[in-house]
Design a protein around this motif. Structure first.
Motif, PDB file in Angstrom:
ATOM      1  N   ILE A   1       0.841  -1.207   0.000  1.00  0.00           N
ATOM      2  CA  ILE A   1       0.000   0.000   0.000  1.00  0.00           C
ATOM      3  C   ILE A   1       0.870   1.248   0.000  1.00  0.00           C
ATOM      4  O   ILE A   1       0.616   2.199  -0.752  1.00  0.00           O
ATOM      5  N   ARG A   2       1.908   1.261   0.802  1.00  0.00           N
ATOM      6  CA  ARG A   2       2.816   2.410   0.823  1.00  0.00           C
ATOM      7  C   ARG A   2       3.478   2.605  -0.539  1.00  0.00           C
ATOM      8  O   ARG A   2       3.624   3.737  -1.021  1.00  0.00           O
ATOM      9  N   ALA A   3       3.869   1.496  -1.168  1.00  0.00           N
ATOM     10  CA  ALA A   3       4.520   1.585  -2.476  1.00  0.00           C
ATOM     11  C   ALA A   3       3.564   2.144  -3.525  1.00  0.00           C
ATOM     12  O   ALA A   3       3.951   2.981  -4.358  1.00  0.00           O
ATOM     13  N   LEU A   4       2.323   1.696  -3.487  1.00  0.00           N
ATOM     14  CA  LEU A   4       1.338   2.180  -4.461  1.00  0.00           C
ATOM     15  C   LEU A   4       1.029   3.654  -4.236  1.00  0.00           C
ATOM     16  O   LEU A   4       0.815   4.415  -5.190  1.00  0.00           O
ATOM     17  N   ASN A   5       1.006   4.076  -2.973  1.00  0.00           N
ATOM     18  CA  ASN A   5       0.854   5.499  -2.685  1.00  0.00           C
ATOM     19  C   ASN A   5       2.018   6.292  -3.254  1.00  0.00           C
ATOM     20  O   ASN A   5       1.837   7.383  -3.810  1.00  0.00           O
ATOM     21  N   TYR A   6       3.211   5.754  -3.122  1.00  0.00           N
ATOM     22  CA  TYR A   6       4.402   6.417  -3.661  1.00  0.00           C
ATOM     23  C   TYR A   6       4.286   6.576  -5.176  1.00  0.00           C
ATOM     24  O   TYR A   6       4.754   7.567  -5.747  1.00  0.00           O
ATOM     25  N   LEU A   7       3.624   5.624  -5.809  1.00  0.00           N
ATOM     26  CA  LEU A   7       3.436   5.686  -7.263  1.00  0.00           C
ATOM     27  C   LEU A   7       2.288   6.619  -7.649  1.00  0.00           C
ATOM     28  O   LEU A   7       1.968   6.750  -8.832  1.00  0.00           O
ATOM     29  N   GLY A   8       1.667   7.252  -6.668  1.00  0.00           N
ATOM     30  CA  GLY A   8       0.638   8.243  -6.938  1.00  0.00           C
ATOM     31  C   GLY A   8      -0.760   7.699  -7.100  1.00  0.00           C
ATOM     32  O   GLY A   8      -1.644   8.387  -7.634  1.00  0.00           O
ATOM     33  N   LEU A   9      -1.017   6.475  -6.622  1.00  0.00           N
ATOM     34  CA  LEU A   9      -2.322   5.843  -6.804  1.00  0.00           C
ATOM     35  C   LEU A   9      -3.194   5.986  -5.556  1.00  0.00           C
ATOM     36  O   LEU A   9      -2.702   5.999  -4.426  1.00  0.00           O
ATOM     37  N   ASN A  10      -4.491   6.087  -5.791  1.00  0.00           N
ATOM     38  CA  ASN A  10      -5.481   6.097  -4.725  1.00  0.00           C
ATOM     39  C   ASN A  10      -5.818   4.637  -4.407  1.00  0.00           C
ATOM     40  O   ASN A  10      -6.382   3.932  -5.244  1.00  0.00           O
ATOM     41  N   VAL A  11      -5.474   4.195  -3.224  1.00  0.00           N
ATOM     42  CA  VAL A  11      -5.515   2.773  -2.886  1.00  0.00           C
ATOM     43  C   VAL A  11      -6.701   2.444  -1.985  1.00  0.00           C
ATOM     44  O   VAL A  11      -6.922   3.089  -0.960  1.00  0.00           O
ATOM     45  N   ALA A  12      -7.447   1.409  -2.361  1.00  0.00           N
ATOM     46  CA  ALA A  12      -8.434   0.795  -1.476  1.00  0.00           C
ATOM     47  C   ALA A  12      -7.843  -0.517  -0.976  1.00  0.00           C
ATOM     48  O   ALA A  12      -7.039  -1.156  -1.660  1.00  0.00           O
ATOM     49  N   ALA A  13      -8.227  -0.915   0.219  1.00  0.00           N
ATOM     50  CA  ALA A  13      -7.712  -2.156   0.792  1.00  0.00           C
ATOM     51  C   ALA A  13      -8.863  -2.949   1.397  1.00  0.00           C
ATOM     52  O   ALA A  13      -9.826  -2.377   1.911  1.00  0.00           O
ATOM     53  N   ALA A  14      -8.738  -4.258   1.338  1.00  0.00           N
ATOM     54  CA  ALA A  14      -9.789  -5.117   1.881  1.00  0.00           C
ATOM     55  C   ALA A  14      -9.181  -6.385   2.456  1.00  0.00           C
ATOM     56  O   ALA A  14      -8.217  -6.926   1.906  1.00  0.00           O
ATOM     57  N   LYS A  15      -9.719  -6.822   3.574  1.00  0.00           N
ATOM     58  CA  LYS A  15      -9.433  -8.162   4.083  1.00  0.00           C
ATOM     59  C   LYS A  15     -10.683  -8.981   3.831  1.00  0.00           C
ATOM     60  O   LYS A  15     -11.718  -8.780   4.476  1.00  0.00           O
ATOM     61  N   LEU A  16     -10.598  -9.896   2.880  1.00  0.00           N
ATOM     62  CA  LEU A  16     -11.788 -10.557   2.354  1.00  0.00           C
ATOM     63  C   LEU A  16     -12.127 -11.859   3.061  1.00  0.00           C
ATOM     64  O   LEU A  16     -13.277 -12.295   3.016  1.00  0.00           O
ATOM     65  N   THR A  17     -11.157 -12.498   3.693  1.00  0.00           N
ATOM     66  CA  THR A  17     -11.448 -13.736   4.435  1.00  0.00           C
ATOM     67  C   THR A  17     -10.642 -13.754   5.719  1.00  0.00           C
ATOM     68  O   THR A  17      -9.668 -13.020   5.879  1.00  0.00           O
ATOM     69  N   GLY A  18     -11.045 -14.614   6.637  1.00  0.00           N
ATOM     70  CA  GLY A  18     -10.319 -14.777   7.890  1.00  0.00           C
ATOM     71  C   GLY A  18     -11.256 -14.789   9.081  1.00  0.00           C
ATOM     72  O   GLY A  18     -12.469 -14.997   8.948  1.00  0.00           O
ATOM     73  N   ALA A  19     -10.689 -14.587  10.266  1.00  0.00           N
ATOM     74  CA  ALA A  19     -11.453 -14.441  11.500  1.00  0.00           C
ATOM     75  C   ALA A  19     -11.304 -12.996  11.961  1.00  0.00           C
ATOM     76  O   ALA A  19     -10.257 -12.381  11.783  1.00  0.00           O
ATOM     77  N   SER A  20     -12.366 -12.465  12.535  1.00  0.00           N
ATOM     78  CA  SER A  20     -12.435 -11.036  12.830  1.00  0.00           C
ATOM     79  C   SER A  20     -11.240 -10.543  13.631  1.00  0.00           C
ATOM     80  O   SER A  20     -10.843 -11.133  14.625  1.00  0.00           O
ATOM     81  N   ARG A  21     -10.647  -9.465  13.163  1.00  0.00           N
ATOM     82  CA  ARG A  21      -9.580  -8.748  13.863  1.00  0.00           C
ATOM     83  C   ARG A  21      -9.481  -7.371  13.235  1.00  0.00           C
ATOM     84  O   ARG A  21      -9.213  -7.229  12.042  1.00  0.00           O
ATOM     85  N   TYR A  22      -9.702  -6.341  14.027  1.00  0.00           N
ATOM     86  CA  TYR A  22      -9.711  -4.974  13.519  1.00  0.00           C
ATOM     87  C   TYR A  22      -8.302  -4.466  13.224  1.00  0.00           C
ATOM     88  O   TYR A  22      -8.094  -3.586  12.393  1.00  0.00           O
ATOM     89  N   ARG A  23      -7.320  -5.026  13.914  1.00  0.00           N
ATOM     90  CA  ARG A  23      -5.942  -4.562  13.782  1.00  0.00           C
ATOM     91  C   ARG A  23      -5.465  -4.557  12.330  1.00  0.00           C
ATOM     92  O   ARG A  23      -4.786  -3.626  11.898  1.00  0.00           O
ATOM     93  N   ASP A  24      -5.819  -5.590  11.578  1.00  0.00           N
ATOM     94  CA  ASP A  24      -5.340  -5.689  10.191  1.00  0.00           C
ATOM     95  C   ASP A  24      -5.871  -4.547   9.333  1.00  0.00           C
ATOM     96  O   ASP A  24      -5.131  -3.944   8.551  1.00  0.00           O
ATOM     97  N   ILE A  25      -7.152  -4.259   9.478  1.00  0.00           N
ATOM     98  CA  ILE A  25      -7.754  -3.183   8.698  1.00  0.00           C
ATOM     99  C   ILE A  25      -7.150  -1.835   9.083  1.00  0.00           C
ATOM    100  O   ILE A  25      -6.872  -0.983   8.225  1.00  0.00           O
ATOM    101  N   LEU A  26      -6.923  -1.628  10.376  1.00  0.00           N
ATOM    102  CA  LEU A  26      -6.313  -0.380  10.814  1.00  0.00           C
ATOM    103  C   LEU A  26      -4.893  -0.243  10.287  1.00  0.00           C
ATOM    104  O   LEU A  26      -4.438   0.865   9.965  1.00  0.00           O
ATOM    105  N   THR A  27      -4.188  -1.357  10.186  1.00  0.00           N
ATOM    106  CA  THR A  27      -2.838  -1.332   9.626  1.00  0.00           C
ATOM    107  C   THR A  27      -2.859  -0.857   8.181  1.00  0.00           C
ATOM    108  O   THR A  27      -2.017  -0.049   7.759  1.00  0.00           O
ATOM    109  N   PHE A  28      -3.828  -1.335   7.407  1.00  0.00           N
ATOM    110  CA  PHE A  28      -3.950  -0.902   6.014  1.00  0.00           C
ATOM    111  C   PHE A  28      -4.275   0.589   5.933  1.00  0.00           C
ATOM    112  O   PHE A  28      -3.755   1.310   5.082  1.00  0.00           O
TER     113      PHE A  28
END
Length: 340
Positions: free
Chosen positions: A169-196
């Motif tokens: 995500i940081r690299a794509l921001n450096y390239l000037g892109l507007n980035v969306a992020a998603a955690k599509l599977t797993g067990a609930s944990r808010y930490r991952d989304i906040l990290t993105f």
């Protein structure tokens, strides 16, 4: 005295802390995945348990504290397996994750600390109706996803997927892109989304937003939630989606559905592996259906590991946590996304 509740992070899709609710004990035949329930911590007097709250902050709980969580199911290879359906006649629950996914463990790693035990006090209700995660899912108009996807998959949990996603995500921001992020599977944990979000993603979404405490669920239920998540991303005007599929595509979290659904949009796939031999295992299991453009995670921690990945699987590997790898990562992303 007014009751003080710890609202775990599976409740973050709701407004329970702002609205009055009742706690009503229901017969087991009325229970369902995603139901919000209240439990009282029981066990050792001086024991401290960790609860990830609705804000993502870790809070300490002790015996007697009240937790609001959601009934769900977990099938983690490295930590634990459990399901609310395994709850016994005494209706005692356990926190299968610190995020408030509640059920009864059926298999626990000896390396995992004892789970927080909870006395079931009842379901969260309002106006005589029980409340669950899906009651708070906001409608989203169906939209077709038409942006490129950087897909991050793994050979298991704890294989470096979220850390890799943060760097990408940081690299794509450096390239000037507007980035969306998603955690599509797993067990609930808010930490991952906040990290993105902290890494620079302007839009983030996960399956909790879609009403699921985990993605260990029937295929039709998951497909509906996946389309909701992708429609939400499609409406945010991002340039690229960094999508993490938690656990591995071979586990019962519906990761295989993600790979197939996003195949037409996927421009770059990162396989995060626990070790070089795990790369070969996933490659053998999926064959031509899963081709990684890059291997990362612990399988790329050293030059010896990187060489072994190449020897075993033919894949190139890169330690994304090494800042010296950053220029090569940027080159890969530019090429995959056709950025001048």
């Amino acid at each position: 005295m007014k009751a003080h509740y710890y609202f775990s992070s599976v409740t973050r899709c709701s407004d329970l802390w702002n609205q009055p609710f009742d706690t009503v004990m229901l017969d087991r035949k009325e229970w369902a995945t995603g139901d919000f329930v209240v439990g009282r911590a029981i066990g050792e007097r001086n024991r401290l348990w960790q609860c990830e709250t609705k804000t993502g902050r870790m809070a300490e709980m002790v015996r007697g504290d009240l937790l609001v969580g959601s009934l769900g199911k977990r099938a983690a290879t490295l930590e634990g397996v459990g399901d609310w359906r395994a709850t016994g006649a005494n209706r005692e629950l356990e926190a299968l994750t610190s995020a408030g996914l509640l059920g009864k463990s059926t298999s626990i790693s000896p390396m995992l600390p004892d789970l927080m035990r909870l006395e079931y006090l009842g379901h969260v209700t309002s106006a005589g109706k029980k409340l669950g995660m899906k009651d708070f899912v906001k409608p989203v108009a169906p939209r077709e996803l038409n942006i490129p996807v950087v897909l991050i998959i793994g050979t298991s949990m704890s294989a470096g997927k979220t850390s890799s996603g943060q760097v990408i995500i940081r690299a794509l921001n450096y390239l000037g892109l507007n980035v969306a992020a998603a955690k599509l599977t797993g067990a609930s944990r808010y930490r991952d989304i906040l990290t993105f979000r902290d890494a620079g993603a302007t839009h983030v979404v996960d399956f909790v937003d879609a009403g699921l405490p985990s993605t260990v669920c029937p295929h039709p239920v998951y497909r509906e939630a996946l389309e909701w998540m992708l429609s939400r991303v499609a409406g945010c005007n991002a340039d690229v989606l960094v999508a993490e599929s938690g656990a591995s595509p071979l586990e019962p979290y519906n990761g295989g559905i993600v790979i197939e659904r996003l195949r037409a949009n996927t421009r770059f796939t990162v396989l995060c592996a626990s070790d070089p031999y795990a790369v070969l295992g996933v490659q053998t299991a999926f064959g031509d259906r899963m081709k990684a453009d890059l291997v990362s995670g612990p399988a790329a921690n050293t030059t010896s590991a990187i060489s072994l990945v190449k020897e075993l699987s033919g894949h190139r590997a890169l330690n994304l946590l090494d800042r010296n790898s950053y220029p090569e990562l940027l080159d890969h992303l530019r090429e995959a996304l056709i950025i001048g």
